[in-house]
Design an enzyme around this catalytic site. Structure first.
Site, PDB file in Angstrom:
ATOM      1  N   GLY A 153       1.130  -9.258  -5.088  1.00  0.00           N
ATOM      2  CA  GLY A 153       0.339  -8.092  -4.706  1.00  0.00           C
ATOM      3  C   GLY A 153       0.065  -7.143  -5.842  1.00  0.00           C
ATOM      4  N   GLU A 154       0.427  -5.864  -5.634  1.00  0.00           N
ATOM      5  CA  GLU A 154       0.136  -4.858  -6.647  1.00  0.00           C
ATOM      6  C   GLU A 154       1.369  -4.109  -7.127  1.00  0.00           C
ATOM      7  OE1 GLU A 154      -2.647  -0.854  -7.179  1.00  0.00           O
ATOM      8  OE2 GLU A 154      -3.382  -2.579  -6.082  1.00  0.00           O
ATOM      9  N   TYR A 164       4.314 -14.181  -1.254  1.00  0.00           N
ATOM     10  CA  TYR A 164       3.648 -14.335   0.033  1.00  0.00           C
ATOM     11  C   TYR A 164       3.991 -15.708   0.605  1.00  0.00           C
ATOM     12  CZ  TYR A 164       0.774 -10.303  -1.309  1.00  0.00           C
ATOM     13  OH  TYR A 164       0.335  -9.061  -1.692  1.00  0.00           O
ATOM     14  N   SER A 173       4.768  -4.598  -7.040  1.00  0.00           N
ATOM     15  CA  SER A 173       5.763  -5.346  -7.827  1.00  0.00           C
ATOM     16  C   SER A 173       5.134  -5.948  -9.079  1.00  0.00           C
ATOM     17  CB  SER A 173       6.410  -6.442  -6.974  1.00  0.00           C
ATOM     18  OG  SER A 173       5.446  -7.350  -6.485  1.00  0.00           O
ATOM     19  N   GLN A 212      12.975   1.913  -4.479  1.00  0.00           N
ATOM     20  CA  GLN A 212      12.031   1.534  -5.524  1.00  0.00           C
ATOM     21  C   GLN A 212      12.652   1.538  -6.914  1.00  0.00           C
ATOM     22  OE1 GLN A 212       8.657   4.155  -4.689  1.00  0.00           O
ATOM     23  NE2 GLN A 212       7.523   2.408  -3.889  1.00  0.00           N
ATOM     24  N   ASP A 270       0.821  -1.208   0.000  1.00  0.00           N
ATOM     25  CA  ASP A 270       0.000   0.000   0.000  1.00  0.00           C
ATOM     26  C   ASP A 270       0.858   1.263   0.000  1.00  0.00           C
ATOM     27  OD1 ASP A 270      -1.440  -2.308   1.207  1.00  0.00           O
ATOM     28  OD2 ASP A 270      -3.119  -0.917   1.212  1.00  0.00           O
TER      29      ASP A 270
END
Length: 370
Positions: free
Chosen positions: A261-262, A183, A264, A244, A21
């Site tokens: 996730g989002e 994960y 990467s 990053q 996030d």
């Protein structure tokens, strides 16, 4: 009314899943500052985690801590709520009906996203909350994509040895370089066994954030940053948590990228290399529905030589039904999958990016209120 770029924006982020996030929020804030001249105050509820992301900071992005009891001396004319984190009640009470309130939600390739993108949601307190859905079609909010990405990709292609040195990793062109980020529910042991027994030598580059999960499978004790071990035909290298832009560079250098996730996930798309995405695990296997929606989009223009191994590989990794055959099929078609990844990234890059779409959306709202 002056352009949106003359205003200060407030952005709210709640750190839910360690780095995802805050990673997306920080990238968005920096792009708005760099490319659109927006001065952003990024309100974060967990600065300990956030500091690993923003590090040296940005001159036009101020980071502040918030919680339910925080005081807010000034309300920005544009307020971005990320991932439905909820604005503090005190902040909402100070907002006026003229405040532009947008919720930038999670990325999904599901069909329903286009129908809900941009919709207003009137609130009981008289405010209006607009929902912005990132996505893969022109009918959505688009994807994060900064202007510097082509130059970064060129750096990885033309100066690979120097780029590897910059990351503190030796350049080994004759091995399959694999970046690894996942994960805990991923079938890590299956992948490690496949790499160990593969006829092609490989190097698994693991962030220190997931090194403990890898060490648990191998049982050599704790793996630390800077350490490397040889696992049969695979070298496992642990690297520190990267800035990053350095992580973007790593993805561009590697031959295969395991992402999650989002944040990467998006970066792996722009790296234009074979990638294996792991969605966040949800009850009733909802995450597999999200995976299927992305596979359908990602492979829409792929030929059967690419489609079959990629579909089965993504399913096996996300559902935990790994077999060595999945990896062998995937890696044996690596060249063709790389060509497809490049074509897919090029196709997506023709669409407007998320930050630009946000600015356009807000400017239209402002004009309608004049």
């Amino acid at each position: 009314m002056p352009s949106v770029t003359a205003h200060r924006w407030d952005m709210f982020c709640q750190v839910v899943d360690n780095f995802g996030d805050i990673g997306v929020s920080w990238r968005l804030a920096c792009q708005l500052a760099d490319e659109h001249g927006v001065t952003v105050t990024l309100w974060v509820d967990d600065l300990t985690v956030a500091k690993k992301i923003f590090r040296a900071g940005h001159p036009q992005v101020q980071v502040q801590h918030w919680n339910a009891q925080s005081d807010f001396p000034e309300i920005a004319p544009v307020v971005i709520e990320t991932f439905s984190c909820g604005l503090p009640e005190r902040y909402q009470q100070a907002m006026s009906p003229q405040t532009l309130w947008l919720n930038v939600d999670y990325l999904s390739a599901e069909d329903w996203v286009a129908g809900f993108h941009g919709r207003p949601s009137p609130q009981a307190n008289g405010l209006v909350r607009y929902f912005i859905y990132p996505g893969f079609s022109p009918q959505t909010g688009g994807l994060l994509r900064e202007q510097f990405l082509p130059a970064l990709k060129q750096q990885a292609e033309q100066s690979a040895q120097a780029a590897w040195r910059h990351l503190g990793v030796a350049a080994l062109p004759k091995v399959i370089n694999v970046s690894f980020w996942c994960y805990a529910h991923a079938p890590i042991k299956g992948l490690l066994d496949s790499l160990a027994m593969s006829l092609s030598p490989s190097r698994l580059i693991v962030s220190e954030s997931v090194a403990a999960a890898v060490a648990q499978v191998l049982a050599p004790g704790m793996l630390k940053s800077g350490q490397s071990i040889q696992h049969f035909n695979c070298e496992i290298v642990v690297i520190p948590f990267l800035a990053q832009i350095d992580y973007d560079l790593l993805l561009a250098l590697c031959d295969v990228n395991f992402v999650r996730g989002e944040d990467s996930w998006i970066r792996a798309i722009w790296a234009a290399k074979p990638m294996v995405w792991l969605p966040y695990q949800q009850s009733e296997d909802t995450h597999l529905q999200k995976l299927d929606a992305f596979r359908t989009h990602y492979l829409a223009l792929a030929d059967d030589e690419v489609k079959a191994p990629v579909r089965s590989m993504l399913q096996a990794w996300a559902a935990g039904i790994w077999s060595d055959a999945h990896w062998r099929a995937f890696i044996s078609h690596r060249e063709r999958i790389t060509q497809h990844a490049k074509a897919y990234a090029s196709q997506l890059a023709q669409q407007q990016d998320l930050a630009t779409n946000l600015v356009i959306f807000i400017e239209k709202l402002q004009k309608n209120r004049v």
